[in-house]
Structure formats: structure tokens, C-alpha cells
Scaffold this motif. Sequence first.
Motif, PDB file in Angstrom:
ATOM      1  N   VAL A  91       0.816  -1.218   0.000  1.00 58.63           N
ATOM      2  CA  VAL A  91       0.000   0.000   0.000  1.00 58.63           C
ATOM      3  C   VAL A  91       0.849   1.267   0.000  1.00 58.63           C
ATOM      4  O   VAL A  91       0.754   2.104  -0.899  1.00 58.63           O
ATOM      5  CB  VAL A  91      -0.964   0.013   1.220  1.00 58.63           C
ATOM      6  CG1 VAL A  91      -1.822   1.275   1.208  1.00 58.63           C
ATOM      7  CG2 VAL A  91      -1.843  -1.227   1.224  1.00 58.63           C
ATOM      8  N   LEU A  92       1.687   1.431   0.991  1.00 57.68           N
ATOM      9  CA  LEU A  92       2.299   2.739   1.250  1.00 57.68           C
ATOM     10  C   LEU A  92       3.593   2.990   0.482  1.00 57.68           C
ATOM     11  O   LEU A  92       3.841   4.122   0.040  1.00 57.68           O
ATOM     12  CB  LEU A  92       2.565   2.890   2.754  1.00 57.68           C
ATOM     13  CG  LEU A  92       1.334   2.836   3.657  1.00 57.68           C
ATOM     14  CD1 LEU A  92       1.749   2.834   5.118  1.00 57.68           C
ATOM     15  CD2 LEU A  92       0.414   4.013   3.367  1.00 57.68           C
ATOM     16  N   TRP A  93       4.420   1.985   0.349  1.00 55.67           N
ATOM     17  CA  TRP A  93       5.770   2.230  -0.156  1.00 55.67           C
ATOM     18  C   TRP A  93       5.815   2.872  -1.544  1.00 55.67           C
ATOM     19  O   TRP A  93       6.626   3.770  -1.778  1.00 55.67           O
ATOM     20  CB  TRP A  93       6.596   0.942  -0.147  1.00 55.67           C
ATOM     21  CG  TRP A  93       8.049   1.222  -0.414  1.00 55.67           C
ATOM     22  CD1 TRP A  93       8.748   0.992  -1.561  1.00 55.67           C
ATOM     23  CD2 TRP A  93       8.958   1.860   0.496  1.00 55.67           C
ATOM     24  NE1 TRP A  93      10.040   1.425  -1.431  1.00 55.67           N
ATOM     25  CE2 TRP A  93      10.201   1.959  -0.177  1.00 55.67           C
ATOM     26  CE3 TRP A  93       8.847   2.342   1.796  1.00 55.67           C
ATOM     27  CZ2 TRP A  93      11.314   2.530   0.426  1.00 55.67           C
ATOM     28  CZ3 TRP A  93       9.963   2.900   2.394  1.00 55.67           C
ATOM     29  CH2 TRP A  93      11.181   2.993   1.698  1.00 55.67           C
ATOM     30  N   GLU A 108       7.296   7.868  -4.596  1.00 47.86           N
ATOM     31  CA  GLU A 108       6.873   8.990  -5.435  1.00 47.86           C
ATOM     32  C   GLU A 108       7.114  10.316  -4.719  1.00 47.86           C
ATOM     33  O   GLU A 108       7.590  11.293  -5.335  1.00 47.86           O
ATOM     34  CB  GLU A 108       5.392   8.854  -5.791  1.00 47.86           C
ATOM     35  CG  GLU A 108       4.885   9.971  -6.712  1.00 47.86           C
ATOM     36  CD  GLU A 108       3.392   9.885  -6.976  1.00 47.86           C
ATOM     37  OE1 GLU A 108       2.874  10.807  -7.640  1.00 47.86           O
ATOM     38  OE2 GLU A 108       2.751   8.926  -6.521  1.00 47.86           O
ATOM     39  N   PHE A 109       6.798  10.366  -3.427  1.00 49.12           N
ATOM     40  CA  PHE A 109       7.022  11.594  -2.659  1.00 49.12           C
ATOM     41  C   PHE A 109       8.514  11.944  -2.642  1.00 49.12           C
ATOM     42  O   PHE A 109       8.884  13.111  -2.790  1.00 49.12           O
ATOM     43  CB  PHE A 109       6.506  11.413  -1.224  1.00 49.12           C
ATOM     44  CG  PHE A 109       6.651  12.643  -0.365  1.00 49.12           C
ATOM     45  CD1 PHE A 109       5.716  13.660  -0.423  1.00 49.12           C
ATOM     46  CD2 PHE A 109       7.731  12.779   0.503  1.00 49.12           C
ATOM     47  CE1 PHE A 109       5.861  14.799   0.361  1.00 49.12           C
ATOM     48  CE2 PHE A 109       7.880  13.910   1.287  1.00 49.12           C
ATOM     49  CZ  PHE A 109       6.941  14.921   1.216  1.00 49.12           C
ATOM     50  N   GLN A 110       9.370  10.936  -2.473  1.00 44.14           N
ATOM     51  CA  GLN A 110      10.803  11.179  -2.436  1.00 44.14           C
ATOM     52  C   GLN A 110      11.307  11.732  -3.770  1.00 44.14           C
ATOM     53  O   GLN A 110      12.186  12.595  -3.806  1.00 44.14           O
ATOM     54  CB  GLN A 110      11.535   9.879  -2.101  1.00 44.14           C
ATOM     55  CG  GLN A 110      13.018  10.042  -1.857  1.00 44.14           C
ATOM     56  CD  GLN A 110      13.315  10.645  -0.499  1.00 44.14           C
ATOM     57  OE1 GLN A 110      13.250   9.972   0.484  1.00 44.14           O
ATOM     58  NE2 GLN A 110      13.658  11.917  -0.448  1.00 44.14           N
ATOM     59  N   VAL A 170      13.853  16.140   1.074  1.00 42.10           N
ATOM     60  CA  VAL A 170      13.283  15.595   2.310  1.00 42.10           C
ATOM     61  C   VAL A 170      13.981  14.277   2.619  1.00 42.10           C
ATOM     62  O   VAL A 170      14.068  13.387   1.769  1.00 42.10           O
ATOM     63  CB  VAL A 170      11.764  15.374   2.171  1.00 42.10           C
ATOM     64  CG1 VAL A 170      11.217  14.662   3.414  1.00 42.10           C
ATOM     65  CG2 VAL A 170      11.058  16.707   1.983  1.00 42.10           C
ATOM     66  N   ARG A 171      14.481  14.147   3.841  1.00 42.76           N
ATOM     67  CA  ARG A 171      15.099  12.893   4.291  1.00 42.76           C
ATOM     68  C   ARG A 171      14.012  12.066   4.979  1.00 42.76           C
ATOM     69  O   ARG A 171      13.594  12.373   6.095  1.00 42.76           O
ATOM     70  CB  ARG A 171      16.264  13.172   5.242  1.00 42.76           C
ATOM     71  CG  ARG A 171      17.314  14.078   4.653  1.00 42.76           C
ATOM     72  CD  ARG A 171      18.589  14.123   5.477  1.00 42.76           C
ATOM     73  NE  ARG A 171      18.367  14.361   6.888  1.00 42.76           N
ATOM     74  CZ  ARG A 171      18.179  15.556   7.438  1.00 42.76           C
ATOM     75  NH1 ARG A 171      18.163  16.650   6.668  1.00 42.76           N
ATOM     76  NH2 ARG A 171      18.007  15.693   8.746  1.00 42.76           N
ATOM     77  N   LEU A 172      13.581  11.012   4.311  1.00 42.63           N
ATOM     78  CA  LEU A 172      12.454  10.209   4.786  1.00 42.63           C
ATOM     79  C   LEU A 172      12.970   9.072   5.662  1.00 42.63           C
ATOM     80  O   LEU A 172      13.764   8.239   5.228  1.00 42.63           O
ATOM     81  CB  LEU A 172      11.678   9.657   3.589  1.00 42.63           C
ATOM     82  CG  LEU A 172      10.330   9.003   3.865  1.00 42.63           C
ATOM     83  CD1 LEU A 172       9.370   9.999   4.503  1.00 42.63           C
ATOM     84  CD2 LEU A 172       9.740   8.470   2.567  1.00 42.63           C
ATOM     85  N   PHE A 216       3.545  16.353   2.990  1.00 47.64           N
ATOM     86  CA  PHE A 216       3.433  14.892   2.963  1.00 47.64           C
ATOM     87  C   PHE A 216       2.012  14.444   3.299  1.00 47.64           C
ATOM     88  O   PHE A 216       1.461  13.545   2.646  1.00 47.64           O
ATOM     89  CB  PHE A 216       4.422  14.284   3.951  1.00 47.64           C
ATOM     90  CG  PHE A 216       4.369  12.784   4.029  1.00 47.64           C
ATOM     91  CD1 PHE A 216       4.933  11.996   3.041  1.00 47.64           C
ATOM     92  CD2 PHE A 216       3.748  12.157   5.103  1.00 47.64           C
ATOM     93  CE1 PHE A 216       4.877  10.611   3.110  1.00 47.64           C
ATOM     94  CE2 PHE A 216       3.683  10.773   5.187  1.00 47.64           C
ATOM     95  CZ  PHE A 216       4.253  10.001   4.187  1.00 47.64           C
ATOM     96  N   ILE A 217       1.416  15.054   4.305  1.00 49.83           N
ATOM     97  CA  ILE A 217       0.041  14.703   4.687  1.00 49.83           C
ATOM     98  C   ILE A 217      -0.906  14.943   3.518  1.00 49.83           C
ATOM     99  O   ILE A 217      -1.715  14.078   3.151  1.00 49.83           O
ATOM    100  CB  ILE A 217      -0.397  15.512   5.920  1.00 49.83           C
ATOM    101  CG1 ILE A 217       0.409  15.078   7.151  1.00 49.83           C
ATOM    102  CG2 ILE A 217      -1.898  15.343   6.182  1.00 49.83           C
ATOM    103  CD1 ILE A 217       0.241  16.007   8.338  1.00 49.83           C
ATOM    104  N   ASP A 218      -0.823  16.115   2.901  1.00 52.35           N
ATOM    105  CA  ASP A 218      -1.689  16.435   1.759  1.00 52.35           C
ATOM    106  C   ASP A 218      -1.441  15.471   0.601  1.00 52.35           C
ATOM    107  O   ASP A 218      -2.388  15.053  -0.088  1.00 52.35           O
ATOM    108  CB  ASP A 218      -1.453  17.871   1.298  1.00 52.35           C
ATOM    109  CG  ASP A 218      -1.944  18.903   2.318  1.00 52.35           C
ATOM    110  OD1 ASP A 218      -2.776  18.545   3.171  1.00 52.35           O
ATOM    111  OD2 ASP A 218      -1.478  20.060   2.263  1.00 52.35           O
TER     112      ASP A 218
END
Length: 330
Positions: free
Chosen positions: A106-108, A113-115, A121-123, A286-288
Motif C-alpha cells: 500500500v504505502l511504499w 513517489e514523494f521522495q 526531504v530525508r524520509l 506529505f500529509i496532503d
Amino acid sequence: MNEIRAITTFVRAAALGSLRRAAVDQGISPQAASQAVMQLEKELGVRLFHRTTRKLSLTEEGQRLFDSVQPALSILSSALGDARRSKEEVDGLLRVSAPRAFGIPVLWPYFEEFQRLYPHVRLEVQFDDHFTDLVTERADVGFRGGPPPSGGSIARRLVPIQLIVCASPAYIERNGAPRGIDDLAQHRCTGYRRANTGKLAQWQFQIGDEIVYRDVPPIVCVNDTEMETQAVLSGLGVGQLGSFNAAPHIRSGRLVPLLTQHVTEYGALYIYYGHRTEQPLRVRTFIDFMIERMADNRAFFLDAAELRAARAPQRGAGGGRARRGLVPGA
């Protein structure tokens, strides 16, 4: 007395050689600048400036104080500037907590994509099957499956989690499909042992307005939802899978949904976080981003029309053909 304001005014007055210039630099009145320095002198019990009508110079004590506090003020000013920029720039460290079950399926892909969109941003992602207290664990954003999280966080529902009984076409061809809940006793079934409690998860069924729980002895038991999904895909048995694992395989034809009139919802997947007004821009972004891509995303659950369509009789359907442990599922 505001000591930081007073020391800052003192340092600017010493550097500029004038209280009036220091006042302009600080955006305050000359009277306020003069008052701040006098209060600082009173607090310290020493005179910091020699004052004349035309000149301002440091006393020996003032020079020592200036030499001591100027480097510290520079560090403080830099730190405050970094904090202000965090509200204006999408960069810096972002800590995220999520259950392992939702990681890869689901999330990865969205994390990747966000990265790519925000490379500065250091995730830092912590996959943990226990509920994460954002304050205690110093996390910025958390994800949770099941009931909404409590404890003062803001929670946003993303997608429902359905529990769907499934089997592979090959398993149904060999063993038939259960026509009712009681028929499951005649089939090889998989099981999921909860990673956070070690307990075997009961199967859940919607019967009328009630949710009924059944203990279904497994022929294969794992503590990882992806591995259970793989066991069902391989034809080892019938399994009750989360929709986030099952839906893509059902749509591709690799899994067949069974007993869909009894599908129930095990809460939902939630994203939770602290108050948005206190969040750096990277966290709010990130939330949005996650809400935009995941809220009511049909890739992770079956809608009512799909469930109704799945109730058509399956090829080879029959409740009594397979006895647990007698017919191999491989």
C-alpha cells in the motif's frame, strides 16, 4: 525583562556604535532600546557602555560580555532562521511510522513517489505493528489500520479495510469452493498470527446486522499478511485476506472472492498527525500528498458492484469435495 531581546539590542548597539541605529535595526523605538540596555545593566550590576551625547563605547565589562555572547547569538539567529525556513521550504527530516502489513502493498510506492518529487526531504520510515505515540516516538506522521487512533492526534480516514475470503482458481478447480461459512471446515485454510500479540486472528463474517467471529484452524499459519496472500495465490488453501492485499489479485483473476455476502470491514486505514498549524511545510506537504492519493482509492477495496458480481457461482463450486488435510493445495 526579556533577556534575549535586551542582549540582542546590546550587541547591535555595540556593533553599530549607536542605540538609535540598534533600535532601527531591531524595529523598536530608541526609548525601548535604551530601556532594554539599562535594564540589562541593572540586572548584571555593571555598566556596559560609556555614554556621551555624541558617542557610545563599551566599558571593560561590556567588552567581555560582547565577546562572550556574540558567537552564541549568531548560532541562535541561525537556528531561528532554519526553523523559519522549515515553514517555507520542503526539506529536512520527516519521520513516518506505519504497520508492516501496509508497507509494500500500500504505502511504499507513494513514499517513493514523494521522495522523487521532494528529493531534499530525508524520509525515515519505521515499520512497527504497535500503535506509535507520535510525541513519545518523535514521529511526524503515523498510519494505522483498524479503529481510529486516539490520544489527541488528528486522524483522517483513507480507505476501508475489508476482510475477503479468497482462493486461487487452481484451488477451486481441484477442491471446489465453500458455499457457506460452515463449509470452511471441509477446506484447507490459511491463518494469520498477529505480530503484535502472537494470537491467531479469528475470521470475521457479516451475518445480517451482526459480525460473527469463527476460529478457523489453519493448515498454513504466518505472521505476515503478504506471506499469507502468497500462500493463497499458490493454492495452498482458502484465506481471509485484507482487501488491500486481495483486491488487485481479484481484479487480475489470480484470486476468486468467496462468500462475498459475508464480507465485513475491519475498520479502515488512517493517517494521523499533530496539529497542522505547528507542522513544518515538509510534514504538511506529505500529509496532503498521501490524502490526495489514498483517500477512497478503489485500488485497495472492492465496491458494492464488484461484491455483487462475485456472488455468481464459481466453476467447480461445491462445499463437500475437500476435507481438511486430505487434498494437497500446492
